[in-house]
Scaffold this active site. Sequence first.
Site, short mmCIF file in Angstrom:
data_model
loop_
_atom_site.label_atom_id
_atom_site.label_comp_id
_atom_site.label_asym_id
_atom_site.label_seq_id
_atom_site.Cartn_x
_atom_site.Cartn_y
_atom_site.Cartn_z
N SER A 1 60.41 36.63 98.77
CA SER A 1 60.74 36.85 100.16
C SER A 1 62.14 36.30 100.45
O SER A 1 63.11 36.74 99.85
CB SER A 1 59.67 36.23 101.06
OG SER A 1 59.75 36.72 102.37
N HIS B 1 52.97 42.10 101.54
CA HIS B 1 53.92 41.05 101.20
C HIS B 1 53.42 40.14 100.08
O HIS B 1 54.21 39.64 99.29
CB HIS B 1 54.21 40.22 102.46
CG HIS B 1 55.45 39.40 102.38
ND1 HIS B 1 56.70 39.95 102.20
CD2 HIS B 1 55.65 38.06 102.46
CE1 HIS B 1 57.61 39.00 102.19
NE2 HIS B 1 56.99 37.84 102.34
N ASP C 1 54.31 46.44 103.07
CA ASP C 1 54.82 45.13 103.47
C ASP C 1 55.55 45.24 104.81
O ASP C 1 56.58 45.91 104.91
CB ASP C 1 55.78 44.61 102.40
CG ASP C 1 56.21 43.17 102.62
OD1 ASP C 1 55.98 42.63 103.72
OD2 ASP C 1 56.79 42.59 101.69
#
Length: 672
Positions: free
Chosen positions: A522, A643, A608
Amino acid sequence: MTVEDPYAWLRDPLYPKVEDAEVLAHLKAENAWFEARMAPHEKLTEKLFAEMRARIKEDDSSVPQKDGDWYYWIEYEKGAQYKQWWRKPASGGRDGTEGKVLLLDEVALAEGKDYFSLGSFSISSDGTKLAFSTDTDGSERYEARIKDLTTGEMLPDTIPGTLGALVWVAGDTTIAYSLANEQWRTDNVRLHTLGTPLDTDVEIFHEDDEGFRCGASLSANEQWLIVATSDHETSEAWIAPAADPTAPQILVKARAKGVEYDIDIKGDTIFVLTNDDHVNFRVATAPMSSPADWTTLIAGSDEFYITGLDLFEKFYVIEGRRAGLDQIEIRDYADPAKITPIDFPEESYVAGMGNNPEWDMDVLRVSYNSMVTPATAFDYDVATGSLTVLKVQEIPSGYDAANYRTERVVITARDGTEVPVSLMMRADTPLDGSAPLHLFGYGAYGIAMPPYFSTARLSLVDRGFIYAIAHIRGGDDLGRQWYLDGKLEKRTNAFNDFVDVARGLIDRGYTAKGRVTASGGSAGGELMGAVLNSDPDLWGAVVAHVPFVDVLSTMLDATLPLTPGEWPEWGNPIEDAAAFTLIQSYSPYDQVRAQAYPPLLVTAGLNDPRVTYWEPAKWVAKLRELKTDDNELLLKVNMGAGHGGKSGRFDSLKETAEEFAFILWQMDMLDA
């Protein structure tokens, strides 16, 4: 200023639906290439997966915890990917299984689905009903349901599109919840009364600032409904009686830019945790009659960073960090000077409050682990100060902590800042520069990366790797200023810290140039992209999970789910030319250039909502176009996840095995 983007076509205009044939063909081709290149190493992947799985106690359970008339716990059945939630009458004590009742079976709920995630799990105060929410595609738009625990039947009430907690109010007849709007933002708190149509639900709070998110919770004594709204640097709270949630709400204190605060309530006193006069936060109190008049209870400190405040009937608990290490302190309401810290045995560790659901508690559940100590659940007796071990994470294939050691070292960054690093290795690992070293980092949003225990990590460490966690700026490992020194105009400090840590560990003989592998996800994936561009020859291999690499384009698009709320973190390039220039100067996608890059594995999730799939896809495509080397460049897109990658405990472990296999392959350690 304009941005040219030759790979913008990879964003399906119908997103969050992804149906464009050309886009899907491209992603499937990347997945096929990933499979083809990894196929020769399938046996290694399976070997790593088998090792990792053998370290997990498959038929495991948590230690039951009392809440009202019941003990609650979770269990995993052997071979199961998901949990089961259980309870039994408290009258029978913590041990034994008499009266054991299955509340929720995630295994059954996940059956036939490629992805499953349980969101909220909330028992009514009378213990008769369960509100829970589920996500079955990784989009983080949850469907809320209600189960009658007296009959075992599911009630007809269904609330699609929720995000956040489900909170019981109005005598357990009503649920407070938030809906995700079209931009995946929670700008509302609503009330659903059981048995009534959804279109009659009442909105009790609406947030007009598109950068803020709001949600509901209960005070620790469950007497007050707290509605909190915030972005990354400013917050505001309102309260109403939990028994009467439609009553006029009381504003605690109006939002002021840069002031964050959280509240809890005991009697007619509001307790406030805030950064209004010290960057490391203070604790204040205010009378319910004048909630904005805050009087300091615990002053802010340069040495002690206050991260949490937990109220109980007889005492309260302060959580924080001193010199980067977790602290838990028991405090006395009547005597502010009386402070009882909970002491832990190691020099470097992770500790925090566990599940402590009751208002009147004499024994607290505490969690503990370190890079060499498996997860441990303690009971802490407040009266005697004794710690009782309840459960130590079991590793069926065997684990002896004496075979490993951990260190905490400090590396001086290029601007003179001292950056701590946590290290784990086998006790017999040579420190002569010959060992490979894996460096992990994140460095954003004020999220610390603690020196935690990992069974999966052993598959690298047992093959001679030193595993290092870089506590770089951008996280709040060393206090709130540590976070502020890695965001906005100081963002590049995080990237420089990571590079300087790698170089410093090389200089100290832990490893050698080209023997360092790295990973992050991320915002940590953004970190990977930045250090790849700046110092490509430093790394032996890099893994970037769901990487936030197209920073400029994302921050220029206010229609994306997270963008307005992210401007306080990264800057607003739409309105600020300096922010545009700065972001463009480090945005990994924008800074890809014709140079040699190290081997790179990238992951993405089609659904995501946090880092949209096209960011890693565009980045990889641009790298393929411009890089001048023949090193491996692989992209794996989870076509049915979001995610966090795959959701089952073994499916997610398989992805870790793939990551480690890639690293070992690139480090010429296939036979290790």
